[in-house]
Design an enzyme around this catalytic site. Structure first.
Site, PDB file in Angstrom:
ATOM      1  N   ARG A  64      -3.769  11.981  -7.899  1.00 43.67           N
ATOM      2  CA  ARG A  64      -3.001  11.182  -9.087  1.00 43.67           C
ATOM      3  C   ARG A  64      -3.499  10.041  -9.314  1.00 43.67           C
ATOM      4  O   ARG A  64      -3.330   9.636 -10.631  1.00 43.67           O
ATOM      5  CB  ARG A  64      -1.494  11.019  -8.329  1.00 43.67           C
ATOM      6  CG  ARG A  64      -0.425  12.172  -8.437  1.00 43.67           C
ATOM      7  CD  ARG A  64       0.622  12.119  -7.613  1.00 43.67           C
ATOM      8  NE  ARG A  64       0.300  12.414  -6.194  1.00 43.67           N
ATOM      9  CZ  ARG A  64       0.692  11.786  -5.019  1.00 43.67           C
ATOM     10  NH1 ARG A  64       1.664  11.010  -5.258  1.00 43.67           N
ATOM     11  NH2 ARG A  64       0.479  12.306  -3.833  1.00 43.67           N
ATOM     12  N   GLU A 101      -1.412   8.375   8.587  1.00 43.27           N
ATOM     13  CA  GLU A 101      -0.464   8.534   9.604  1.00 43.27           C
ATOM     14  C   GLU A 101      -0.873   9.570  10.634  1.00 43.27           C
ATOM     15  O   GLU A 101      -0.554   9.339  11.842  1.00 43.27           O
ATOM     16  CB  GLU A 101       0.960   8.466   9.069  1.00 43.27           C
ATOM     17  CG  GLU A 101       1.224   6.990   8.330  1.00 43.27           C
ATOM     18  CD  GLU A 101       2.221   7.271   7.423  1.00 43.27           C
ATOM     19  OE1 GLU A 101       1.863   7.706   6.222  1.00 43.27           O
ATOM     20  OE2 GLU A 101       3.332   6.869   7.642  1.00 43.27           O
TER      21      GLU A 101
HETATM   22  P1  AMP Z   1      -2.318   5.201   2.145  1.00 42.24           P
HETATM   23  O1  AMP Z   1      -3.515   5.710   2.387  1.00 42.24           O
HETATM   24  O2  AMP Z   1      -1.164   5.319   3.290  1.00 42.24           O
HETATM   25  O3  AMP Z   1      -1.747   4.048   1.310  1.00 42.24           O
HETATM   26  O4  AMP Z   1      -1.718   6.625   1.384  1.00 42.24           O
HETATM   27  C1  AMP Z   1      -1.676   6.394  -0.089  1.00 42.24           C
HETATM   28  C2  AMP Z   1      -1.939   7.847  -0.660  1.00 42.24           C
HETATM   29  O5  AMP Z   1      -1.026   8.552  -0.264  1.00 42.24           O
HETATM   30  C3  AMP Z   1      -1.987   7.900  -2.168  1.00 42.24           C
HETATM   31  O6  AMP Z   1      -2.964   8.573  -2.624  1.00 42.24           O
HETATM   32  C4  AMP Z   1      -0.336   8.164  -2.548  1.00 42.24           C
HETATM   33  O7  AMP Z   1      -0.419   8.985  -3.545  1.00 42.24           O
HETATM   34  C5  AMP Z   1      -0.106   9.008  -1.230  1.00 42.24           C
HETATM   35  N1  AMP Z   1       1.386   8.599  -0.720  1.00 42.24           N
HETATM   36  C6  AMP Z   1       1.493   8.057   0.424  1.00 42.24           C
HETATM   37  N2  AMP Z   1       2.775   7.755   0.918  1.00 42.24           N
HETATM   38  C7  AMP Z   1       3.563   8.242  -0.328  1.00 42.24           C
HETATM   39  C8  AMP Z   1       4.808   8.310  -0.714  1.00 42.24           C
HETATM   40  N3  AMP Z   1       5.496   7.824   0.102  1.00 42.24           N
HETATM   41  N4  AMP Z   1       5.014   8.865  -2.020  1.00 42.24           N
HETATM   42  C9  AMP Z   1       4.185   9.362  -2.676  1.00 42.24           C
HETATM   43  N5  AMP Z   1       2.733   9.433  -2.420  1.00 42.24           N
HETATM   44  C10 AMP Z   1       2.375   8.867  -1.121  1.00 42.24           C
END
Ligand code: AMP
Length: 176
Positions: A64, A101
């Site tokens: 995205r 996670e």
């Molecule tokens: P993080 O590495 O935990 O910051 O996760 C970010 C990545 O995971 C991004 O590329 C987001 O598109 C996706 N992502 C994580 N959590 C969500 C969520 N609750 N809704 C949509 N996309 C998420």
């Protein structure tokens, strides 16, 4: 009375409970992208903070981050660099692993994508725990880029991902 930009954008982000797994509330930005007015408002607002700041390249994170990154690069008149999942980029790459996670993931960049000292911004749709952007920053730094900023459409502030990005100038349009 008109709505503010942030409120109008937030109304086009849809919560999908238990996607892609139980306990996660997925922030679906496709309604925002689907509407020409909110898509343009979001890209213009993100681009606005970098106008006149001599950005050479926009780095977009698969997948995205490509959607938002390519529109930003077009507006800012910069090149576009894709950070991709392993095995997708055809030329020599650098690779960075990071924790999710559950389990881990990796991102790659072409070794010749950025010249030392080039001024870049890194973009993604959403900041959750910050692991993805942390790895992206580290990867881009290995090529000697100057990171002018990292930018998101959405920040899930309760996950405190911002704490992991303190060495960068970070912004998000919409914060939950
Ligand atoms: P993080 O590495 O935990 O910051 O996760 C970010 C990545 O995971 C991004 O590329 C987001 O598109 C996706 N992502 C994580 N959590 C969500 C969520 N609750 N809704 C949509 N996309 C998420």
């Amino acid at each position: 009375m008109g709505m503010g930009i942030v409120e109008e954008l937030a109304r086009k982000i849809r919560d999908i409970p238990d996607f892609p797994q139980k306990g996660i509330v997925f922030k679906d930005i496709t309604p925002l992208l689907n509407d020409p007015r909110t898509f343009r408002m979001a890209i213009d607002a993100m681009a606005h903070q970098y106008v006149g700041r001599h950005i050479d390249l926009v780095v977009g994170i698969e997948a995205r981050g490509f959607i938002i990154g390519s529109a930003l690069a077009y507006i800012l008149n910069t090149g576009l660099i894709p950070l991709r999942k392993p095995g997708k980029l055809p030329f020599l790459t650098h690779r960075m692993s990071y924790n999710l996670e559950y389990g881990s993931a990796e991102l790659e960049i072409h070794r010749d994508a950025i010249k030392p000292g080039q001024r870049v911004i890194i973009v993604d749709d959403l900041l959750a725990t910050g692991g993805t952007m942390r790895a992206s920053i580290d990867l881009v730094k290995t090529l000697g880029a100057e990171i002018v900023g990292v930018s998101f459409l959405v920040e899930l502030s309760f996950l405190e991902g911002r704490q992991r990005l303190q060495d960068c100038d970070m912004t998000a349009l919409i914060t939950y």
